[in-house]
Design a protein around this motif. Structure first.
Motif, PDB file in Angstrom:
ATOM      1  N   PHE A 105      -1.423  73.502 -23.850  1.00 56.70           N
ATOM      2  CA  PHE A 105      -1.272  73.426 -25.308  1.00 56.70           C
ATOM      3  C   PHE A 105      -2.622  73.764 -25.935  1.00 56.70           C
ATOM      4  N   PRO A 106      -2.893  75.037 -26.216  1.00 55.81           N
ATOM      5  CA  PRO A 106      -4.235  75.426 -26.663  1.00 55.81           C
ATOM      6  C   PRO A 106      -4.660  74.833 -28.001  1.00 55.81           C
ATOM      7  N   ASP A 107      -3.700  74.387 -28.816  1.00 54.64           N
ATOM      8  CA  ASP A 107      -4.054  73.810 -30.117  1.00 54.64           C
ATOM      9  C   ASP A 107      -4.214  72.291 -30.068  1.00 54.64           C
ATOM     10  N   TRP A 108      -3.752  71.658 -28.988  1.00 52.22           N
ATOM     11  CA  TRP A 108      -3.810  70.199 -28.867  1.00 52.22           C
ATOM     12  C   TRP A 108      -5.147  69.827 -28.223  1.00 52.22           C
ATOM     13  N   PRO A 128       0.214  63.916 -29.377  1.00 54.43           N
ATOM     14  CA  PRO A 128       0.783  65.262 -29.228  1.00 54.43           C
ATOM     15  C   PRO A 128       1.117  65.886 -30.572  1.00 54.43           C
ATOM     16  N   LEU A 129       1.061  67.223 -30.611  1.00 52.58           N
ATOM     17  CA  LEU A 129       1.359  67.966 -31.830  1.00 52.58           C
ATOM     18  C   LEU A 129       2.817  68.411 -31.832  1.00 52.58           C
ATOM     19  N   PRO A 130       3.427  68.547 -33.009  1.00 54.01           N
ATOM     20  CA  PRO A 130       4.785  69.094 -33.072  1.00 54.01           C
ATOM     21  C   PRO A 130       4.768  70.586 -32.769  1.00 54.01           C
ATOM     22  N   GLY A 131       5.944  71.139 -32.545  1.00 59.24           N
ATOM     23  CA  GLY A 131       6.014  72.584 -32.336  1.00 59.24           C
ATOM     24  C   GLY A 131       6.577  73.003 -31.000  1.00 59.24           C
ATOM     25  N   GLY A 132       6.815  72.019 -30.117  1.00 60.89           N
ATOM     26  CA  GLY A 132       7.410  72.355 -28.825  1.00 60.89           C
ATOM     27  C   GLY A 132       6.569  73.345 -28.038  1.00 60.89           C
ATOM     28  N   PHE A 133       7.222  74.414 -27.558  1.00 55.17           N
ATOM     29  CA  PHE A 133       6.545  75.411 -26.722  1.00 55.17           C
ATOM     30  C   PHE A 133       6.141  76.647 -27.521  1.00 55.17           C
ATOM     31  N   ALA A 138      -9.286  77.185 -26.197  1.00 55.75           N
ATOM     32  CA  ALA A 138      -8.063  77.331 -25.402  1.00 55.75           C
ATOM     33  C   ALA A 138      -8.345  77.232 -23.913  1.00 55.75           C
ATOM     34  N   PHE A 139      -9.618  76.946 -23.547  1.00 54.55           N
ATOM     35  CA  PHE A 139     -10.025  76.824 -22.145  1.00 54.55           C
ATOM     36  C   PHE A 139     -10.880  75.577 -21.955  1.00 54.55           C
ATOM     37  N   THR A 140     -10.975  75.144 -20.718  1.00 54.64           N
ATOM     38  CA  THR A 140     -11.994  74.181 -20.305  1.00 54.64           C
ATOM     39  C   THR A 140     -12.734  74.789 -19.115  1.00 54.64           C
ATOM     40  N   ARG A 141     -13.812  74.166 -18.721  1.00 57.58           N
ATOM     41  CA  ARG A 141     -14.463  74.573 -17.479  1.00 57.58           C
ATOM     42  C   ARG A 141     -13.517  74.311 -16.312  1.00 57.58           C
ATOM     43  N   ALA A 142     -13.597  75.150 -15.310  1.00 54.90           N
ATOM     44  CA  ALA A 142     -12.833  74.929 -14.085  1.00 54.90           C
ATOM     45  C   ALA A 142     -13.567  73.913 -13.221  1.00 54.90           C
ATOM     46  N   GLY A 169      -0.636  67.677 -21.263  1.00 55.98           N
ATOM     47  CA  GLY A 169      -1.625  66.837 -21.932  1.00 55.98           C
ATOM     48  C   GLY A 169      -2.534  67.655 -22.824  1.00 55.98           C
ATOM     49  N   SER A 170      -3.523  66.997 -23.401  1.00 50.90           N
ATOM     50  CA  SER A 170      -4.435  67.624 -24.354  1.00 50.90           C
ATOM     51  C   SER A 170      -5.641  68.235 -23.638  1.00 50.90           C
ATOM     52  N   ARG A 171      -6.418  68.988 -24.406  1.00 53.08           N
ATOM     53  CA  ARG A 171      -7.646  69.580 -23.855  1.00 53.08           C
ATOM     54  C   ARG A 171      -8.634  68.488 -23.447  1.00 53.08           C
ATOM     55  N   ARG A 172      -8.762  67.450 -24.242  1.00 52.41           N
ATOM     56  CA  ARG A 172      -9.680  66.363 -23.881  1.00 52.41           C
ATOM     57  C   ARG A 172      -9.265  65.716 -22.581  1.00 52.41           C
TER      58      ARG A 172
END
Length: 333
Positions: free
Chosen positions: A87-90, A95-100, A122-126, A283-286
């Protein structure tokens, strides 16, 4: 650049195409050379024609190397290894609305492509020391297991965990729970897969075809108490027994509906045992950043069953449909 996209019809209709290079990153963006992805049932649903989108670049999971960063980006530098967010915006919070609608490979283009220019957020470190394919497995399957057991379940050493099946999320749950000092039971219809699960540390296994009333065996294993946590991937066909197998005031994380989208819920048993039933999607980016930090400490590496080339993506999905895999299926290029 090469990409795999959807086409009207079935899985046989997905195709390899040439797309324009995405160019340089703009403000707040990064350009990533992608090298790996991993398969999820969500991707299979899109690829097999569940959604009518034509020409959508497939795959929610993507990992690779940052080639260039745009103005204002300080979190990443060229050469960093990164992995996408489901979920690149979360970014954090509820959680955010909007489904997929904003999920890569579904509502927006995914990562079955050689290069991508996307917002840095829209990314995190690997995780350190992970290959691109290994890193790609954390985006969906790994983060789902992490959120179910750690974020929601507050898993601690000495807890008992039940994971259903031996797919990507369940094997991640097994590895994560064992790494954190929990005892784990796991189910499968294959004795050979159960032996592999034992080799990964499973403390108790049960074949649900040989023992259709498998909840009784889980209760016996826990001396009648029931498990603290269930990672429930089956849905209506397995939820009743998952409730039976859970202790008073335990928790069930509903993360899949492999037995169907609708069905009866034994509400009296759920309420009587005061069980917390949580539905969740990834889940979220955090949360992903927290998971990466844990993996950076050498917690474990994911189990990769088989790796296919990008051009073999349709074959990879057919392999997934066969149900013969154990852990994750990867794609590398």
């Amino acid at each position: 650049m090469k990409a795999i996209v959807t086409a009207p019809g079935s899985l046989d209709a997905i195709k390899l195409v040439d797309l324009p290079d995405p160019g340089k990153p703009g403000r707040g963006e990064i350009r990533v050379a992608l090298h790996g992805s991993s398969l999820n049932y969500h991707d299979l649903g899109v690829a097999s024609g569940r959604t009518p989108t034509d020409g959508r670049v497939l795959m929610a999971d993507g990992a690779g190397t940052v080639e260039e960063v745009g103005e204002g980006v300080s979190e990443f530098s060229a050469g960093d290894q990164v992995v996408s967010c489901f979920f690149p915006d979360w970014q954090d919070g509820p959680p955010l609305p909007g489904g997929f609608s904003r999920v890569p490979g579904d509502g927006i283009d995914g990562f079955a492509v050689e290069y991508a220019v996307r917002p840095a957020t829209a990314f995190t470190r690997a995780p350190k020391g992970f290959s691109a394919v290994e890193a790609a497995t954390i985006t969906t399957a790994g983060l789902t297991a992490w959120r179910a057991l750690v974020e929601i379940g507050h898993l601690k050493a000495g807890d008992t965990v039940l994971a259903l099946g031996t797919g990507g999320v369940s094997i991640y749950a097994l590895q994560l729970a064992k790494a954190m000092g929990a005892r784990v039971a796991i189910t499968s219809s294959s004795d050979a897969k159960l032996e592999r699960a034992k080799a990964l540390g499973a403390d108790f296994t049960v074949n649900y075809k040989t023992h259709p009333e498998w909840a009784k065996h889980i209760l016996d294993w826990t001396n009648g108490r029931g498990v603290d946590h269930v990672v429930e991937v089956g849905g209506p066909g397995t939820l009743g027994q998952s409730i039976q197998a859970t202790r008073m005031a335990g928790s069930i994380a509903m993360i899949g509906v492999l037995t169907g989208a609708r069905g009866d819920v034994p509400t009296a048993a759920l309420a009587g045992r005061q069980i917390t039933l949580s539905g969740l999607i990834v889940g979220s980016r955090r949360q992903q950043q927290d998971f990466v930090r844990a993996l950076d400490n050498g917690l474990f590496k994911p189990v990769i069953d088989k790796v296919f080339a990008l051009e073999e993506l349709a074959d990879a999905f057919r392999y997934e449909m066969s149900g013969s895999h154990f852990g994750k299926i990867g794609v590398a290029w």
